[in-house]
Motif scaffolding. Sequence first.
Motif, PDB file in Angstrom:
ATOM      1  N   SER A  38      46.972  46.670  82.690  1.00 20.41           N
ATOM      2  CA  SER A  38      47.435  47.971  82.202  1.00 20.41           C
ATOM      3  C   SER A  38      46.881  48.245  80.806  1.00 20.41           C
ATOM      4  O   SER A  38      46.405  47.338  80.123  1.00 20.41           O
ATOM      5  CB  SER A  38      48.966  47.997  82.174  1.00 20.41           C
ATOM      6  N   GLY A  39      46.968  49.471  80.391  1.00 18.14           N
ATOM      7  CA  GLY A  39      46.528  49.862  79.060  1.00 18.14           C
ATOM      8  C   GLY A  39      47.500  49.365  77.997  1.00 18.14           C
ATOM      9  O   GLY A  39      48.655  49.079  78.276  1.00 18.14           O
ATOM     10  N   GLY A  40      47.025  49.285  76.769  1.00 14.99           N
ATOM     11  CA  GLY A  40      47.854  48.795  75.674  1.00 14.99           C
ATOM     12  C   GLY A  40      48.300  49.909  74.754  1.00 14.99           C
ATOM     13  O   GLY A  40      47.919  51.065  74.899  1.00 14.99           O
ATOM     14  N   THR A  41      49.117  49.555  73.765  1.00 16.14           N
ATOM     15  CA  THR A  41      49.599  50.503  72.766  1.00 16.14           C
ATOM     16  C   THR A  41      48.530  50.717  71.698  1.00 16.14           C
ATOM     17  O   THR A  41      47.533  49.991  71.635  1.00 16.14           O
ATOM     18  CB  THR A  41      50.875  49.966  72.090  1.00 16.14           C
ATOM     19  N   ILE A  42      48.756  51.669  70.830  1.00 17.31           N
ATOM     20  CA  ILE A  42      47.832  51.913  69.718  1.00 17.31           C
ATOM     21  C   ILE A  42      47.761  50.676  68.825  1.00 17.31           C
ATOM     22  O   ILE A  42      46.677  50.249  68.430  1.00 17.31           O
ATOM     23  CB  ILE A  42      48.252  53.171  68.932  1.00 17.31           C
ATOM     24  N   ASN A  43      48.931  50.076  68.499  1.00 11.09           N
ATOM     25  CA  ASN A  43      48.917  48.870  67.665  1.00 11.09           C
ATOM     26  C   ASN A  43      48.161  47.730  68.340  1.00 11.09           C
ATOM     27  O   ASN A  43      47.400  47.008  67.696  1.00 11.09           O
ATOM     28  CB  ASN A  43      50.344  48.426  67.323  1.00 11.09           C
ATOM     29  N   HIS A  44      48.390  47.569  69.626  1.00 10.52           N
ATOM     30  CA  HIS A  44      47.684  46.526  70.386  1.00 10.52           C
ATOM     31  C   HIS A  44      46.177  46.718  70.258  1.00 10.52           C
ATOM     32  O   HIS A  44      45.425  45.786  69.953  1.00 10.52           O
ATOM     33  CB  HIS A  44      48.121  46.598  71.853  1.00 10.52           C
ATOM     34  N   ASN A  45      45.738  47.940  70.460  1.00  7.08           N
ATOM     35  CA  ASN A  45      44.320  48.262  70.400  1.00  7.08           C
ATOM     36  C   ASN A  45      43.764  48.047  68.991  1.00  7.08           C
ATOM     37  O   ASN A  45      42.676  47.491  68.819  1.00  7.08           O
ATOM     38  CB  ASN A  45      44.120  49.709  70.851  1.00  7.08           C
ATOM     39  N   ARG A  46      44.507  48.483  67.976  1.00  9.67           N
ATOM     40  CA  ARG A  46      44.049  48.295  66.591  1.00  9.67           C
ATOM     41  C   ARG A  46      43.892  46.819  66.249  1.00  9.67           C
ATOM     42  O   ARG A  46      42.901  46.412  65.637  1.00  9.67           O
ATOM     43  CB  ARG A  46      45.031  48.941  65.619  1.00  9.67           C
ATOM     44  N   ILE A  47      44.873  46.023  66.626  1.00  8.47           N
ATOM     45  CA  ILE A  47      44.820  44.588  66.312  1.00  8.47           C
ATOM     46  C   ILE A  47      43.634  43.938  67.006  1.00  8.47           C
ATOM     47  O   ILE A  47      42.887  43.167  66.394  1.00  8.47           O
ATOM     48  CB  ILE A  47      46.144  43.900  66.687  1.00  8.47           C
ATOM     49  N   ALA A  48      43.438  44.234  68.272  1.00 12.08           N
ATOM     50  CA  ALA A  48      42.294  43.655  69.010  1.00 12.08           C
ATOM     51  C   ALA A  48      40.975  44.103  68.387  1.00 12.08           C
ATOM     52  O   ALA A  48      40.068  43.286  68.169  1.00 12.08           O
ATOM     53  CB  ALA A  48      42.364  44.051  70.485  1.00 12.08           C
ATOM     54  N   ASN A  49      40.861  45.388  68.077  1.00 15.28           N
ATOM     55  CA  ASN A  49      39.622  45.892  67.466  1.00 15.28           C
ATOM     56  C   ASN A  49      39.402  45.313  66.073  1.00 15.28           C
ATOM     57  O   ASN A  49      38.275  44.941  65.726  1.00 15.28           O
ATOM     58  CB  ASN A  49      39.629  47.419  67.408  1.00 15.28           C
ATOM     59  N   ASN A  50      40.452  45.244  65.265  1.00 17.02           N
ATOM     60  CA  ASN A  50      40.323  44.660  63.932  1.00 17.02           C
ATOM     61  C   ASN A  50      39.839  43.216  64.015  1.00 17.02           C
ATOM     62  O   ASN A  50      38.937  42.805  63.277  1.00 17.02           O
ATOM     63  CB  ASN A  50      41.666  44.694  63.181  1.00 17.02           C
ATOM     64  N   THR A  51      40.445  42.454  64.910  1.00 18.94           N
ATOM     65  CA  THR A  51      40.081  41.045  65.058  1.00 18.94           C
ATOM     66  C   THR A  51      38.630  40.916  65.512  1.00 18.94           C
ATOM     67  O   THR A  51      37.868  40.106  64.978  1.00 18.94           O
ATOM     68  CB  THR A  51      41.044  40.348  66.040  1.00 18.94           C
ATOM     69  N   HIS A  52      38.241  41.741  66.471  1.00 19.79           N
ATOM     70  CA  HIS A  52      36.857  41.753  66.944  1.00 19.79           C
ATOM     71  C   HIS A  52      35.894  42.031  65.797  1.00 19.79           C
ATOM     72  O   HIS A  52      34.917  41.315  65.587  1.00 19.79           O
ATOM     73  CB  HIS A  52      36.692  42.790  68.047  1.00 19.79           C
ATOM     74  N   HIS A  53      36.157  43.084  65.029  1.00 20.09           N
ATOM     75  CA  HIS A  53      35.250  43.478  63.942  1.00 20.09           C
ATOM     76  C   HIS A  53      35.193  42.433  62.840  1.00 20.09           C
ATOM     77  O   HIS A  53      34.112  42.161  62.287  1.00 20.09           O
ATOM     78  CB  HIS A  53      35.639  44.848  63.380  1.00 20.09           C
ATOM     79  N   LEU A  54      36.330  41.833  62.512  1.00 20.77           N
ATOM     80  CA  LEU A  54      36.342  40.779  61.487  1.00 20.77           C
ATOM     81  C   LEU A  54      35.442  39.618  61.897  1.00 20.77           C
ATOM     82  O   LEU A  54      34.629  39.128  61.110  1.00 20.77           O
ATOM     83  CB  LEU A  54      37.770  40.266  61.261  1.00 20.77           C
ATOM     84  N   ILE A  55      35.602  39.179  63.128  1.00 18.28           N
ATOM     85  CA  ILE A  55      34.797  38.054  63.620  1.00 18.28           C
ATOM     86  C   ILE A  55      33.334  38.453  63.718  1.00 18.28           C
ATOM     87  O   ILE A  55      32.446  37.716  63.281  1.00 18.28           O
ATOM     88  CB  ILE A  55      35.337  37.552  64.978  1.00 18.28           C
ATOM     89  N   ASP A  56      33.081  39.640  64.263  1.00 18.80           N
ATOM     90  CA  ASP A  56      31.700  40.097  64.450  1.00 18.80           C
ATOM     91  C   ASP A  56      30.937  40.148  63.126  1.00 18.80           C
ATOM     92  O   ASP A  56      29.745  39.847  63.081  1.00 18.80           O
ATOM     93  CB  ASP A  56      31.700  41.466  65.122  1.00 18.80           C
ATOM     94  N   ASN A  57      31.616  40.504  62.047  1.00 19.16           N
ATOM     95  CA  ASN A  57      30.963  40.576  60.742  1.00 19.16           C
ATOM     96  C   ASN A  57      30.680  39.208  60.130  1.00 19.16           C
ATOM     97  O   ASN A  57      29.949  39.124  59.145  1.00 19.16           O
ATOM     98  CB  ASN A  57      31.807  41.404  59.767  1.00 19.16           C
ATOM     99  N   TYR A 184      45.881  43.143  60.693  1.00 17.82           N
ATOM    100  CA  TYR A 184      46.878  44.195  60.889  1.00 17.82           C
ATOM    101  C   TYR A 184      46.520  45.513  60.188  1.00 17.82           C
ATOM    102  O   TYR A 184      47.366  46.382  60.029  1.00 17.82           O
ATOM    103  CB  TYR A 184      48.248  43.714  60.409  1.00 17.82           C
ATOM    104  N   ARG A 185      45.258  45.684  59.816  1.00 15.69           N
ATOM    105  CA  ARG A 185      44.826  46.910  59.127  1.00 15.69           C
ATOM    106  C   ARG A 185      45.199  48.144  59.957  1.00 15.69           C
ATOM    107  O   ARG A 185      44.928  48.214  61.152  1.00 15.69           O
ATOM    108  CB  ARG A 185      43.318  46.843  58.900  1.00 15.69           C
ATOM    109  N   LYS A 186      45.845  49.120  59.338  1.00 16.76           N
ATOM    110  CA  LYS A 186      46.285  50.392  59.921  1.00 16.76           C
ATOM    111  C   LYS A 186      47.404  50.251  60.967  1.00 16.76           C
ATOM    112  O   LYS A 186      47.772  51.236  61.617  1.00 16.76           O
ATOM    113  CB  LYS A 186      45.113  51.151  60.552  1.00 16.76           C
ATOM    114  N   VAL A 187      47.962  49.060  61.151  1.00 16.66           N
ATOM    115  CA  VAL A 187      49.038  48.872  62.113  1.00 16.66           C
ATOM    116  C   VAL A 187      50.349  49.315  61.469  1.00 16.66           C
ATOM    117  O   VAL A 187      50.650  48.961  60.338  1.00 16.66           O
ATOM    118  CB  VAL A 187      49.131  47.401  62.580  1.00 16.66           C
ATOM    119  N   LYS A 188      51.116  50.086  62.207  1.00 18.91           N
ATOM    120  CA  LYS A 188      52.407  50.574  61.717  1.00 18.91           C
ATOM    121  C   LYS A 188      53.518  49.934  62.572  1.00 18.91           C
ATOM    122  O   LYS A 188      53.509  50.055  63.785  1.00 18.91           O
ATOM    123  CB  LYS A 188      52.468  52.087  61.819  1.00 18.91           C
TER     124      LYS A 188
END
Length: 189
Positions: A38-57, A184-188
């Motif tokens: 199933s799809g995730g919440t906005i916070n779920h998506n932000r955390i996954a994307n933040n983690t991805h970008h941190l590692i990718d950099n 947790y950047r931008k997570v509310k």
Amino acid sequence: MGQAKPKQTHYSYPEYLDLEQTDGTRYEYYHGEVFAMSGGTINHNRIANNTHHLIDNLISDDCDVFTGDIKVEILANTHYVYPDVVYTCAPKDLEDGQDHKITSPSLVVEVLSKSTRQYDKDQKQNTYMRIPSLRYYILIDQYKYFVEVYERQEGFWKYTTYQQPEDTITLVQLNLHLTVKDIYRKVKF
């Protein structure tokens, strides 16, 4: 987001791959059974994307990190799961034509949801920890600052938690350093 319903109850591995192609839905696969993701919440998506970008950099060009749409092979033609973030340096994993799968992950991250929390902490964790290449399994709570890190040591898994925004998570075996605040950047809450 509605989930597509499989048309049958048991699938061979080729039928499972075909189902994902034709349905456009991600399914986890276990001994012929399929489970729609199933799809995730906005916070779920932000955390996954933040983690991805941190590692990718932080990684070299001979490794890669993926978010959500790449499955991990637990047992060939038998068991496949979709982590939120997966990191690998295995040359075979980085080739095209792998049916969008990773066979030798070094790091797997799951963002905890109310509906999948127990599954991620029990069955999935036990499954991931049997993968010989896996160095780290990370669980990230999306409702508060709470990151759980399991690190493979000689003969056991070391467990550490991080609960403060200023905490730095050091993944020594992968030469990665992540801060809780950045995850947790931008997570509310």
